[in-house]
Write an enzyme that holds these catalytic residues in place. Structure first.
Site, PDB file in Angstrom:
ATOM      1  N   SER A 147      40.240  40.918  43.741  1.00 15.02           N
ATOM      2  CA  SER A 147      39.851  41.709  42.568  1.00 15.02           C
ATOM      3  C   SER A 147      39.548  43.110  43.045  1.00 15.02           C
ATOM      4  O   SER A 147      39.233  43.316  44.231  1.00 15.02           O
ATOM      5  CB  SER A 147      38.581  41.107  41.944  1.00 15.02           C
ATOM      6  OG  SER A 147      37.999  42.014  41.026  1.00 15.02           O
ATOM      7  N   TYR A 160      30.307  36.880  42.032  1.00 18.96           N
ATOM      8  CA  TYR A 160      31.755  37.136  41.983  1.00 18.96           C
ATOM      9  C   TYR A 160      32.139  38.221  42.993  1.00 18.96           C
ATOM     10  O   TYR A 160      33.061  38.045  43.795  1.00 18.96           O
ATOM     11  CB  TYR A 160      32.121  37.568  40.559  1.00 18.96           C
ATOM     12  CG  TYR A 160      33.586  37.812  40.300  1.00 18.96           C
ATOM     13  CD1 TYR A 160      34.485  36.754  40.209  1.00 18.96           C
ATOM     14  CD2 TYR A 160      34.077  39.108  40.124  1.00 18.96           C
ATOM     15  CE1 TYR A 160      35.832  36.981  39.950  1.00 18.96           C
ATOM     16  CE2 TYR A 160      35.416  39.340  39.858  1.00 18.96           C
ATOM     17  CZ  TYR A 160      36.289  38.272  39.767  1.00 18.96           C
ATOM     18  OH  TYR A 160      37.621  38.496  39.502  1.00 18.96           O
TER      19      TYR A 160
HETATM   20  C1  BGC Z   1      37.301  40.565  36.527  1.00 19.72           C
HETATM   21  C2  BGC Z   1      37.339  41.036  35.111  1.00 19.72           C
HETATM   22  C3  BGC Z   1      37.131  42.539  35.036  1.00 19.72           C
HETATM   23  C4  BGC Z   1      38.041  43.253  35.987  1.00 19.72           C
HETATM   24  C5  BGC Z   1      37.815  44.763  36.032  1.00 19.72           C
HETATM   25  C6  BGC Z   1      38.230  41.383  37.361  1.00 19.72           C
HETATM   26  O1  BGC Z   1      38.164  40.951  38.674  1.00 19.72           O
HETATM   27  O2  BGC Z   1      37.697  39.199  36.569  1.00 19.72           O
HETATM   28  O3  BGC Z   1      36.341  40.360  34.379  1.00 19.72           O
HETATM   29  O4  BGC Z   1      37.389  43.001  33.735  1.00 19.72           O
HETATM   30  O5  BGC Z   1      37.875  42.738  37.284  1.00 19.72           O
HETATM   31  O6  BGC Z   1      36.466  45.096  36.161  1.00 19.72           O
END
Ligand code: BGC
Length: 259
Positions: A147, A160
């Site tokens: 991410s 996360y």
């Molecule tokens: C998350 C999303 C978020 C995006 C940008 C992703 O890794 O799962 O919830 O909108 O990042 O912030």
């Protein structure tokens, strides 16, 4: 076709980004092992997806149920894939979960669950994938869907972010350890992509407008736009690419809010 006759195991391949990657890989000629969490209707939808790949692209696949955070489940999905196709060339760590809560209120269970799926699951699939690739010879590809939050903070999503930041360092270490075996290890860091994980934002016009102002490209990304980069990283064309993160975020990580 970039992936003719390659065998790819993709976690969480029955929805969102994972499903787009599975579809693109089948289109590129790969046999895809579609992992899904065995709850609700997932077994049926994953099997339908595999059937569809065969009908549409002529590529056989397999639906492999299992919780990526359980070693026995992961061993079973690797065994089923190898039994059917004889090898595994590509592993994609895509399965991921998140929740929003102030850090001071997060419980042990909430924290552990996110780390278990996102990080421990990626460890398990990478380890079993690497062992299989080393045993069969000829190299391979490990791709983590991390991410933008492997790098930038996301208040309210600390577990996360911690899991994704750790995936980045795991990837960099594996890239070095597995280079002698010609196993490429890379991350893809998606930004805001239109998938079920973002459904609440997509369904709320005000939240959507706020989110889009953070994205220089002016819109959410599509799962297929992440899959295009995954197809490159899974192909022979990325032979000399290892230890890198590829951002697919419409410039989100470049945005600095000063005021
Ligand atoms: C998350 C999303 C978020 C995006 C940008 C992703 O890794 O799962 O919830 O909108 O990042 O912030």
């Amino acid at each position: 076709m970039k992936l003719k006759d390659k065998v790819a195991l993709i976690s969480g391949a029955n929805s969102g980004i994972g499903r787009a990657i599975a579809t693109r890989f089948a289109q590129e000629g790969a046999h895809v092992a579609v992992n899904y969490l065995p709850v609700g209707q997932n077994a049926q939808t994953a099997q339908a997806e595999v059937d569809d790949f065969e009908k549409t692209y002529g590529e056989t696949g397999i639906a492999v149920g299992g919780d990526v955070s359980k070693r026995a489940d992961v061993e079973a999905m690797f065994a089923a894939t190898v039994e059917k196709f004889g090898r595994i060339d590509i592993v994609v760590n895509n399965a991921g979960i998140e929740f929003k809560k102030p850090f001071v209120d997060v419980t042990d269970d909430e924290w552990n669950k996110v780390i278990a799926v996102n990080l421990f699951g990626s460890f398990l699939l990478s380890q079993l994938g690497a062992r299989q690739m080393i045993a069969q010879g000829g190299g391979g590809k490990i791709i983590n869907i991390s991410s933008v939050h492997e790098d930038i903070p996301f208040p309210g999503y600390t577990a996360y972010c911690a899991s994704k930041g750790a995936m980045r360092m795991m990837m960099r270490n594996l890239a070095m350890e597995l280079a002698p075996n010609k196993i490429n290890v890379n991350n893809i860091a998606p930004g805001a992509i239109a998938t079920p994980i973002n459904q609440s934002v997509l369904d709320d016009p005000k939240a959507l407008k706020d989110a889009v102002t953070e994205i220089p490209w002016g819109r959410f990304g599509k799962p297929e736009e992440v899959a295009a980069v995954a197809a490159f990283l899974a192909s022979d064309e990325s032979e000399y690419v290892t230890g890198s993160t590829y951002y697919v975020d419409g410039g989100l990580t470049q945005q600095v809010t000063l005021y």
